[in-house]
Design a protein around this motif. Structure first.
Motif, PDB file in Angstrom:
ATOM      1  N   TRP A  70      59.434 -11.154  24.258  1.00 54.19           N
ATOM      2  CA  TRP A  70      58.859 -12.395  24.758  1.00 54.19           C
ATOM      3  C   TRP A  70      57.362 -12.450  24.458  1.00 54.19           C
ATOM      4  O   TRP A  70      56.846 -13.456  23.981  1.00 54.19           O
ATOM      5  CB  TRP A  70      59.101 -12.543  26.263  1.00 54.19           C
ATOM      6  N   THR A  71      56.653 -11.371  24.730  1.00 56.97           N
ATOM      7  CA  THR A  71      55.204 -11.336  24.500  1.00 56.97           C
ATOM      8  C   THR A  71      54.890 -11.535  23.022  1.00 56.97           C
ATOM      9  O   THR A  71      54.017 -12.331  22.662  1.00 56.97           O
ATOM     10  CB  THR A  71      54.601 -10.013  25.003  1.00 56.97           C
ATOM     11  N   LYS A  72      55.596 -10.818  22.153  1.00 55.59           N
ATOM     12  CA  LYS A  72      55.350 -10.965  20.713  1.00 55.59           C
ATOM     13  C   LYS A  72      55.644 -12.383  20.236  1.00 55.59           C
ATOM     14  O   LYS A  72      54.937 -12.910  19.377  1.00 55.59           O
ATOM     15  CB  LYS A  72      56.174  -9.941  19.933  1.00 55.59           C
ATOM     16  N   GLU A  73      56.675 -12.993  20.783  1.00 59.18           N
ATOM     17  CA  GLU A  73      56.993 -14.376  20.420  1.00 59.18           C
ATOM     18  C   GLU A  73      55.842 -15.299  20.813  1.00 59.18           C
ATOM     19  O   GLU A  73      55.441 -16.180  20.043  1.00 59.18           O
ATOM     20  CB  GLU A  73      58.281 -14.817  21.120  1.00 59.18           C
ATOM     21  N   ASP A  81      50.292 -20.233  17.290  1.00 61.02           N
ATOM     22  CA  ASP A  81      48.895 -20.523  16.978  1.00 61.02           C
ATOM     23  C   ASP A  81      48.224 -21.219  18.153  1.00 61.02           C
ATOM     24  O   ASP A  81      48.887 -21.804  19.006  1.00 61.02           O
ATOM     25  CB  ASP A  81      48.799 -21.444  15.751  1.00 61.02           C
ATOM     26  N   GLY A  82      46.889 -21.158  18.171  1.00 58.62           N
ATOM     27  CA  GLY A  82      46.134 -21.987  19.093  1.00 58.62           C
ATOM     28  C   GLY A  82      45.581 -21.300  20.324  1.00 58.62           C
ATOM     29  O   GLY A  82      44.852 -21.922  21.074  1.00 58.62           O
ATOM     30  N   ASP A 119      49.487  -2.918  19.446  1.00 57.66           N
ATOM     31  CA  ASP A 119      49.373  -2.986  17.991  1.00 57.66           C
ATOM     32  C   ASP A 119      49.206  -4.428  17.519  1.00 57.66           C
ATOM     33  O   ASP A 119      48.379  -4.719  16.661  1.00 57.66           O
ATOM     34  CB  ASP A 119      50.578  -2.336  17.312  1.00 57.66           C
ATOM     35  N   GLN A 120      49.991  -5.336  18.075  1.00 55.71           N
ATOM     36  CA  GLN A 120      49.886  -6.730  17.672  1.00 55.71           C
ATOM     37  C   GLN A 120      48.577  -7.348  18.159  1.00 55.71           C
ATOM     38  O   GLN A 120      47.927  -8.097  17.434  1.00 55.71           O
ATOM     39  CB  GLN A 120      51.072  -7.538  18.193  1.00 55.71           C
TER      40      GLN A 120
END
Length: 131
Positions: A18-21, A26-27, A52-53
């Protein structure tokens, strides 16, 4: 009843997805994550992939969490390799008075995106000065 290890793994995996999604959109100019516990190896299944992301995006991140040890309000950087990731530990095992968190936008405050205004503990109305 206590949650078993496989249930925690499943929860962390879903939270990472969910977090990575959300981070792939953007924004956004900053991220605030709320949690119960300070970052530790118990939440490593969540934090390591997300960190990491977040490092690659280079946007300011705040992790606001409860205090399991009964210490004081503390601002710190839990992950040395992620300079854009800061954390705030609340005060005294959930006894923190209401606190206002201001998330600033724009490039002028890129390295200082978060201000904390804490409610006074002395019974007086109003908030202490921003920290």
């Amino acid at each position: 009843t206590e949650t078993d290890a496989s249930e925690w793994t499943t929860r962390h995996e879903r939270n990472v997805m969910w977090t990575k999604e959300q981070l792939s959109r953007d924004g956004y100019r900053s991220v605030v994550i709320f949690g119960h516990a300070p970052p530790s190896s118990k939440q490593g299944e969540y934090f390591w992939p997300v960190i990491d992301q977040l490092k690659s995006t280079n946007i300011p991140v705040l992790y606001l969490h409860a205090n399991t040890e009964g210490g004081e309000f503390q601002e710190y950087h839990p992950f040395g390799e992620a300079e854009n990731f800061s954390a705030v530990q609340m005060e005294k095992k959930g006894l923190e008075a209401p606190m206002r968190v201001t998330v600033w936008g724009g490039k002028k405050r890129q390295n200082d995106m978060f201000d904390f205004t804490r409610k006074r503990h002395d019974g007086a109305s109003g908030f202490d000065a921003e920290s």
